[in-house]
Design an enzyme around this catalytic site. Structure first.
Site, PDB file in Angstrom:
ATOM      1  N   ASP A  30      -3.224 -17.923   1.620  1.00  0.00           N
ATOM      2  CA  ASP A  30      -4.577 -18.465   0.962  1.00  0.00           C
ATOM      3  C   ASP A  30      -4.794 -19.675   2.060  1.00  0.00           C
ATOM      4  O   ASP A  30      -6.075 -19.774   1.979  1.00  0.00           O
ATOM      5  CB  ASP A  30      -4.296 -18.995  -0.325  1.00  0.00           C
ATOM      6  CG  ASP A  30      -2.795 -19.703  -0.798  1.00  0.00           C
ATOM      7  OD1 ASP A  30      -2.179 -19.606   0.185  1.00  0.00           O
ATOM      8  OD2 ASP A  30      -2.766 -20.518  -1.687  1.00  0.00           O
ATOM      9  N   ASP A  65     -10.792  -8.617   7.765  1.00  0.00           N
ATOM     10  CA  ASP A  65     -12.187  -8.688   7.496  1.00  0.00           C
ATOM     11  C   ASP A  65     -12.833  -9.948   7.498  1.00  0.00           C
ATOM     12  O   ASP A  65     -14.106 -10.128   7.827  1.00  0.00           O
ATOM     13  CB  ASP A  65     -12.122  -8.063   5.912  1.00  0.00           C
ATOM     14  CG  ASP A  65     -12.426  -6.554   6.251  1.00  0.00           C
ATOM     15  OD1 ASP A  65     -12.043  -6.065   7.357  1.00  0.00           O
ATOM     16  OD2 ASP A  65     -12.807  -5.872   5.490  1.00  0.00           O
ATOM     17  N   LYS A 123       3.393 -15.311   1.769  1.00  0.00           N
ATOM     18  CA  LYS A 123       3.161 -16.247   0.467  1.00  0.00           C
ATOM     19  C   LYS A 123       4.557 -16.544   0.115  1.00  0.00           C
ATOM     20  O   LYS A 123       5.034 -16.220  -0.958  1.00  0.00           O
ATOM     21  CB  LYS A 123       2.584 -15.564  -0.744  1.00  0.00           C
ATOM     22  CG  LYS A 123       0.994 -15.552  -0.409  1.00  0.00           C
ATOM     23  CD  LYS A 123       0.266 -16.729  -0.757  1.00  0.00           C
ATOM     24  CE  LYS A 123       0.354 -16.890  -2.276  1.00  0.00           C
ATOM     25  NZ  LYS A 123      -0.614 -18.565  -2.402  1.00  0.00           N
ATOM     26  N   TYR A 150       0.816  -1.064   0.066  1.00  0.00           N
ATOM     27  CA  TYR A 150      -0.157  -0.071  -0.009  1.00  0.00           C
ATOM     28  C   TYR A 150       0.979   1.161   0.083  1.00  0.00           C
ATOM     29  O   TYR A 150       0.250   2.246  -0.341  1.00  0.00           O
ATOM     30  CB  TYR A 150      -1.089   0.030   1.322  1.00  0.00           C
ATOM     31  CG  TYR A 150      -2.156  -0.911   1.370  1.00  0.00           C
ATOM     32  CD1 TYR A 150      -2.206  -1.577   0.050  1.00  0.00           C
ATOM     33  CD2 TYR A 150      -2.707  -1.131   2.282  1.00  0.00           C
ATOM     34  CE1 TYR A 150      -3.116  -2.830  -0.010  1.00  0.00           C
ATOM     35  CE2 TYR A 150      -3.966  -2.287   2.148  1.00  0.00           C
ATOM     36  CZ  TYR A 150      -3.999  -2.964   0.941  1.00  0.00           C
ATOM     37  OH  TYR A 150      -4.975  -4.013   1.232  1.00  0.00           O
ATOM     38  N   ASP A 183      -5.179  -6.784   5.895  1.00  0.00           N
ATOM     39  CA  ASP A 183      -6.418  -6.321   5.615  1.00  0.00           C
ATOM     40  C   ASP A 183      -7.535  -7.471   5.297  1.00  0.00           C
ATOM     41  O   ASP A 183      -8.535  -7.204   5.906  1.00  0.00           O
ATOM     42  CB  ASP A 183      -6.087  -5.210   4.057  1.00  0.00           C
ATOM     43  CG  ASP A 183      -7.275  -4.299   4.024  1.00  0.00           C
ATOM     44  OD1 ASP A 183      -8.128  -4.127   4.565  1.00  0.00           O
ATOM     45  OD2 ASP A 183      -6.985  -3.560   2.920  1.00  0.00           O
TER      46      ASP A 183
END
Ligand code: NAD
Length: 370
Positions: free
Chosen positions: A227, A255, A194, A143, A251
């Site tokens: 994942d 959620d 990852k 970001y 992020d």
């Protein structure tokens, strides 16, 4: 009497002032009933600050935030500011606070209260008793990485790009915090990246492994691909204690974890910065929800997310674990009696307003501390 603790309260916009109104009653309750007092300053942020001073965060309020032991924040935003220039939009007030205070770790607990076990979209046995904490790196990663942009290639195609980047110190400080928090809980950390397909992922794993060996080998450490973590969060979320991850994955995963618990109106958060020599950390506490313009001004909002943010403030900024538990248990007991705001309403429960929920929590505090 314990020395005064300074608190900056920024209610913000929409339902922010309504839910904060109830939290202020709890803060006053502590002032009256417990051996601690708070020096409280209140300020404007977001649209409210824009209306008053033409900017979503004034320099004075920023200075107050830097000087305070902790900042308690409501929510910002609203449709009336949709046309404001980008740099003056309400959320810029919050982004500026986070940046200037160098708040690099966002803490989002996902706790399922027994009384609300039906509010989750997952089966009861999967979520009953859930209590996990996601620690998300919040000042670096893709970001913020440079270069970023959109360019036109010589053959006329357009290309967009972002940069995912982490330095070892950025990873170490957020991982160290996760290990320290785990020591106060279930003593297990799952580090998520990852590493199979990203250089930053492999590097993240190496740095966390090094730090663990050096200073935190008493804490359980597991590595997991992002994942798989998303899948495990909905398959068997109770396997987790503390999850630490980067900005992007955090992020998304936070959620996902939030929805395990049912309602936005129940979710607190904290964002912490580095500790100084005295151990004091800059810190901002806020509910996860926004300003909910659809219900603002109607005394309908659930104040519990903001209450639980205050409980986090007591625990993480002031080490007042017992007092944090008082607030959390009062909330738990009130929910147990079937008192509900609209967002967490269920069959047979009593629907109440924001202020009546506040009354019930204060009564419960009086009872538990009697
Ligand atoms: P939102 O969180 O404000 O609302 C989403 C839905 O959840 C709405 O239906 C709302 O009524 C409900 N809801 C949220 N909090 C609730 C509570 N405490 N009790 C009962 N119901 C609740 O998100 P949104 O609608 O996407 O955004 C509205 C505004 O808030 C926008 O201006 C957005 O930019 C801003 N926002 C601010 C923050 C923040 O201040 N940190 C976070 C998210 C969104």
């Amino acid at each position: 009497m314990t020395a005064n603790k300074s608190l900056l309260i920024l209610p913000g916009d929409g339902i922010g002032p309504e839910v904060m109104g109830q939290v202020k009653r709890v803060v006053n309750w502590f002032d009256r009933r417990r051996s601690v007092t708070f020096d409280i300053t209140e300020g404007l942020v977001g649209g409210a600050a824009y209306d008053a001073h033409g900017a979503p965060l004034s320099d004075e309020t920023l200075a107050d935030a830097m000087a305070a032991d902790a900042v308690l924040f409501g929510s910002v935003g609203g449709p009336q500011y949709d046309d404001a220039p980008r740099e003056l939009r309400p959320e810029m007030g919050l982004l500026r606070l986070r940046k200037e205070m160098d708040l690099y770790a966002n803490l989002r607990p996902a706790i399922v209260f027994d009384a609300l076990v039906d509010a989750s979209t997952l089966r009861e046995e999967v979520v009953r008793g859930l209590d996990l904490l996601i620690v998300r790196e919040s000042t670096s990663g893709v970001y913020f990485g440079q270069p970023r942009g959109v360019e036109t290639l010589p053959d006329g195609r357009r290309r967009a790009f972002d940069t995912q980047e982490y330095t070892d110190d950025e990873i170490r400080r957020v991982a160290a915090l996760a290990f320290e928090l785990a020591r106060q809980r279930g003593n297990r950390v799952t580090s998520v990246e990852k590493a199979n397909v990203m250089e930053t992922g492999l590097f993240w794993r190496e740095v966390v492994t090094e730090l663990h060996a050096e200073s935190y080998s008493d804490v359980g450490l597991e590595h997991m691909y992002a994942d798989n973590c998303a899948m495990q969060l909905v398959r068997n979320p109770k396997q987790f204690d503390v999850i630490v991850t980067d900005n992007l994955f955090g992020d998304i995963l936070s959620d996902c974890a939030a929805m395990l618990t049912g309602s936005l109106g129940m979710l607190p958060s904290a964002t912490l910065g580095a500790a100084d020599e005295s151990g004091r950390r800059r810190a901002l506490y806020e509910p996860v929800h926004g300003s909910a313009p659809d219900i603002a001004g109607q005394d309908k909002a659930n104040p519990i997310a903001c209450m639980l943010s205050f409980a986090m403030l007591l625990r993480y900024s002031f080490g007042m674990d017992e007092d944090a538990l008082l607030v959390e248990n009062a909330v738990r007991n009130v929910l147990g009696t079937g008192v509900r705001t609209d967002d967490i309403m269920s069959k047979g429960a009593a629907r109440v307003s924001t202020s009546v929920m506040g009354d019930a929590i204060l009564r419960e505090l009086d009872k538990t501390a009697a």
